[in-house]
Design a protein around this motif. Structure first.
Motif, PDB file in Angstrom:
ATOM      1  N   ALA A 151      37.552 -16.317  88.892  1.00  0.00           N
ATOM      2  CA  ALA A 151      37.598 -18.152  88.317  1.00  0.00           C
ATOM      3  C   ALA A 151      38.245 -17.740  86.982  1.00  0.00           C
ATOM      4  O   ALA A 151      39.733 -18.737  86.837  1.00  0.00           O
ATOM      5  CB  ALA A 151      36.588 -18.502  87.979  1.00  0.00           C
TER       6      ALA A 151
ATOM      7  N   THR B 207      42.536 -39.000  83.815  1.00  0.00           N
ATOM      8  CA  THR B 207      44.104 -38.040  84.275  1.00  0.00           C
ATOM      9  C   THR B 207      44.926 -40.338  83.983  1.00  0.00           C
ATOM     10  O   THR B 207      44.726 -40.718  84.289  1.00  0.00           O
ATOM     11  CB  THR B 207      43.921 -37.905  85.756  1.00  0.00           C
TER      12      THR B 207
ATOM     13  N   ALA C 181      32.485 -24.621  83.429  1.00  0.00           N
ATOM     14  CA  ALA C 181      32.445 -26.410  84.294  1.00  0.00           C
ATOM     15  C   ALA C 181      33.444 -25.868  85.491  1.00  0.00           C
ATOM     16  O   ALA C 181      32.640 -26.414  86.404  1.00  0.00           O
ATOM     17  CB  ALA C 181      32.766 -27.326  83.300  1.00  0.00           C
ATOM     18  N   ARG C 182      34.987 -25.636  85.046  1.00  0.00           N
ATOM     19  CA  ARG C 182      35.422 -25.772  86.873  1.00  0.00           C
ATOM     20  C   ARG C 182      34.839 -24.355  87.718  1.00  0.00           C
ATOM     21  O   ARG C 182      35.328 -24.238  88.548  1.00  0.00           O
ATOM     22  CB  ARG C 182      36.911 -25.296  86.507  1.00  0.00           C
ATOM     23  N   THR C 183      34.040 -23.538  87.421  1.00  0.00           N
ATOM     24  CA  THR C 183      33.248 -22.279  88.518  1.00  0.00           C
ATOM     25  C   THR C 183      32.577 -23.001  88.813  1.00  0.00           C
ATOM     26  O   THR C 183      31.971 -22.846  90.160  1.00  0.00           O
ATOM     27  CB  THR C 183      33.638 -21.238  87.160  1.00  0.00           C
TER      28      THR C 183
ATOM     29  N   ALA D 137      35.319 -31.798  79.557  1.00  0.00           N
ATOM     30  CA  ALA D 137      35.439 -30.542  80.756  1.00  0.00           C
ATOM     31  C   ALA D 137      34.020 -30.675  81.442  1.00  0.00           C
ATOM     32  O   ALA D 137      34.595 -30.406  83.000  1.00  0.00           O
ATOM     33  CB  ALA D 137      34.558 -28.983  79.715  1.00  0.00           C
TER      34      ALA D 137
ATOM     35  N   ALA E 131      36.348 -33.974  83.818  1.00  0.00           N
ATOM     36  CA  ALA E 131      38.030 -32.812  84.208  1.00  0.00           C
ATOM     37  C   ALA E 131      37.957 -32.310  86.068  1.00  0.00           C
ATOM     38  O   ALA E 131      38.761 -31.986  86.126  1.00  0.00           O
ATOM     39  CB  ALA E 131      38.310 -32.118  83.299  1.00  0.00           C
ATOM     40  N   THR E 132      36.274 -32.201  86.009  1.00  0.00           N
ATOM     41  CA  THR E 132      35.999 -31.479  87.325  1.00  0.00           C
ATOM     42  C   THR E 132      35.617 -32.377  88.690  1.00  0.00           C
ATOM     43  O   THR E 132      35.649 -32.296  89.435  1.00  0.00           O
ATOM     44  CB  THR E 132      34.506 -30.533  87.594  1.00  0.00           C
TER      45      THR E 132
ATOM     46  N   ARG F 265      31.425 -28.663  91.221  1.00  0.00           N
ATOM     47  CA  ARG F 265      32.504 -29.891  91.940  1.00  0.00           C
ATOM     48  C   ARG F 265      33.037 -30.735  92.134  1.00  0.00           C
ATOM     49  O   ARG F 265      31.808 -32.019  91.771  1.00  0.00           O
ATOM     50  CB  ARG F 265      32.318 -29.148  93.798  1.00  0.00           C
ATOM     51  N   ARG F 266      33.641 -31.795  92.234  1.00  0.00           N
ATOM     52  CA  ARG F 266      33.928 -33.282  92.528  1.00  0.00           C
ATOM     53  C   ARG F 266      32.879 -34.135  93.084  1.00  0.00           C
ATOM     54  O   ARG F 266      31.650 -33.670  94.314  1.00  0.00           O
ATOM     55  CB  ARG F 266      35.071 -33.584  93.337  1.00  0.00           C
TER      56      ARG F 266
ATOM     57  N   PHE G  90      34.712 -24.380  79.268  1.00  0.00           N
ATOM     58  CA  PHE G  90      35.933 -25.465  80.818  1.00  0.00           C
ATOM     59  C   PHE G  90      36.014 -23.888  81.162  1.00  0.00           C
ATOM     60  O   PHE G  90      35.732 -25.100  82.963  1.00  0.00           O
ATOM     61  CB  PHE G  90      37.282 -25.414  80.139  1.00  0.00           C
TER      62      PHE G  90
END
Length: 484
Positions: A343, A6, A184-186, A207, A210-211, A189-190, A181
């Motif tokens: 999501a 980022t 992955a975002r669903t 992807a 990025a999470t 988590r970090r 993506f």
């Protein structure tokens, strides 16, 4: 390691890792500038990132501060970075105009793309859709699950290939990358652990990263025969214990290899037994070399039925029909489909209705489309192998049995440098590290055989010239489009 950046301040140590083997025999400042521009082009350093100050970077690289200052000046001249008082040297990134200019000046031989040309029957397919399906223009067009008849057709195809599937297990997406993506975002988590093959499709790694998840690697091509090392694969999977794993089991990108059936079953047992979810990317699974053949879906190799519920299978028409037909899909357990739809509504409102109609009609003749692709890709793979043998006999290519590319061992840690020099010869070629973590795969490049035969021949000729030049990439621009 998380290598999706980022906007932030990049440390000298980290940039040194990302640069890998950047030095050649040419002008050091130009090579450094072109290497940084290559990272920006590939998305490994994103716009808004602040580059290290000159002194710490020169110390980390083992070059003079004058070299770094000249490289930064070159990057400012070419519009890659801008200097801001109090902010340092900040990445602007490549523009579409600059990309177009690069292609115009250099002839646009593109080895960054591994996507076949549009299927020849698309105009007729569109005309048929206009004639037979005017009813779709009465629909609202907001569709986050997919047209019922398309979901049913996709379910029937999975069933016919050996994986019983119901329409409730299908979601239609905006292509495979959107599906990756979204999953992955669903599910991540970090700080979660994830797992990806190495080498692998770069945008899948991005992807996952990025999470905020940690990304561990599962080597492909590490076996004694250049294939899969089953014992090592299973040991790494068990030790990593990821929450989500991304795999390309058949006709792997970039190697073209396919995982042995026994390893598929064992890997599912290990990962699903730990509670992990598995993404099986089958975007190129049905693109065979040689004779057309059916490929059994990865999820069908689950030895326990409940392990199938841990697998999310991704498909797409981007490689088989047309990259511009943005239709993909996810096959998963109904409860996962429900989670993914919830999501999804945050980021988009569904897949285009007209594109889904085209996809539905394409499925009616999918086997004939795949047979045509097999003939094309087999001939082009054969041509690529023969041209590389003639131009670059010291290189070794992976034993691809399908897909759209091969993995070439170039015999020296010179991939990033070759990518930069290739640009001076009018060839867009992503370096090997683009397909793994920083500093890896400097001995490798991905070579696609999806373009026309004339393009493949000319591309390999330019590649041979770049390799033999040993090179200086003086004044070459390295801007190109993303790896696909």
């Amino acid at each position: 390691m998380n290598d999706m950046w980022t906007a932030q301040r990049l440390s000298a140590r980290r940039l040194t890792e990302l640069l890998g083997s950047w030095r050649g025999d040419g002008h050091g400042y130009l090579e450094l500038a072109e290497s940084v521009a290559l990272l920006v082009r590939d998305g490994r350093v994103v716009p808004g990132t602040t580059l290290p100050a000159e002194r710490p970077l020169s110390e980390a690289l083992g070059v003079s501060r004058t070299t770094v200052a000249a490289a930064y000046h070159r990057l400012r001249e070419t519009g890659v970075v801008v200097s801001r008082r109090g902010s340092g040297t900040v990445v602007r990134g490549a523009t579409a105009t600059r990309d177009m200019a690069w292609a115009e000046v250099n002839g646009g031989i593109d080895f960054a793309s591994a996507c076949p040309q549009p299927w020849s029957g698309l105009p007729e397919l569109n005309a048929r859709a206009m004639s037979e399906r005017p009813d779709v223009f009465q629909l609202t067009g907001y569709d986050t699950l997919g047209l019922p008849d398309l979901r049913a057709a996709l379910a029937e195809r999975y069933t016919a290939r050996g994986l019983p599937t119901s329409p409730e297990q299908i979601m239609v997406t905006l292509g495979a990358q959107h599906a990756i993506f979204l999953i992955a975002r669903t599910l991540l988590r970090r700080g979660d652990r994830s797992l990806i093959e190495s080498p692998s499709y770069p945008h899948a790694r991005e992807a996952l990263a990025a999470t905020g998840a940690l990304v561990a690697e599962l080597p492909v091509g590490a076996g004694d025969d250049g294939g899969y090392d089953a014992a090592s694969t299973l040991e790494i999977a068990e030790r990593t214990s990821p929450k989500l794993a991304y795999l390309i089991p058949d006709h792997h990108n970039p190697t073209g290899l396919s995982m042995p059936d026994g390893l598929k079953s064992s890997l599912i047992t290990v990962l699903a037994g730990q509670g992990a979810h598995l993404i099986a990317d089958e975007t190129t699974a049905e693109l065979a070399l040689g004779e057309p053949r059916s490929t059994t879906p990865f999820a069908a190799f689950a030895e326990h039925e409940h392990h199938q519920d841990a697998i999310l299978t991704i498909g797409s028409m981007g490689k088989t029909v047309w990259g511009g037909l943005r239709v993909g899909w996810i096959r998963a357990a109904p409860d996962l489909i429900t989670r993914l739809e919830a999501a999804r509504r945050v980021g988009d409102l569904g897949t285009g209705t007209w594109q889904q109609v085209l996809a539905l009609l394409a499925l009616e003749q999918y086997d004939s489309i795949l047979a045509e692709r097999t003939r094309e890709l087999t001939a082009r793979h054969r041509l690529l192998v023969s041209r590389v043998a003639a131009e670059l006999p010291e290189w070794t290519l992976s034993d691809a049995i399908g897909g759209v590319c091969v993995w070439a061992d170039i015999g020296a840690r010179a991939s990033s440098r070759l990518s930069r020099v290739a640009a001076a010869h009018g060839l867009q070629l992503p370096p090997g590290p683009r397909f793994g973590s920083p500093g890896t795969f400097e001995r490798f490049v991905r070579l696609p055989f999806s373009a026309s035969e004339a393009t493949i021949s000319e591309g390999v000729a330019r590649l041979g010239e770049a390799w033999r030049s040993g090179g200086e990439a003086t004044g070459a621009s390295t801007f190109a489009r993303a790896v696909i």
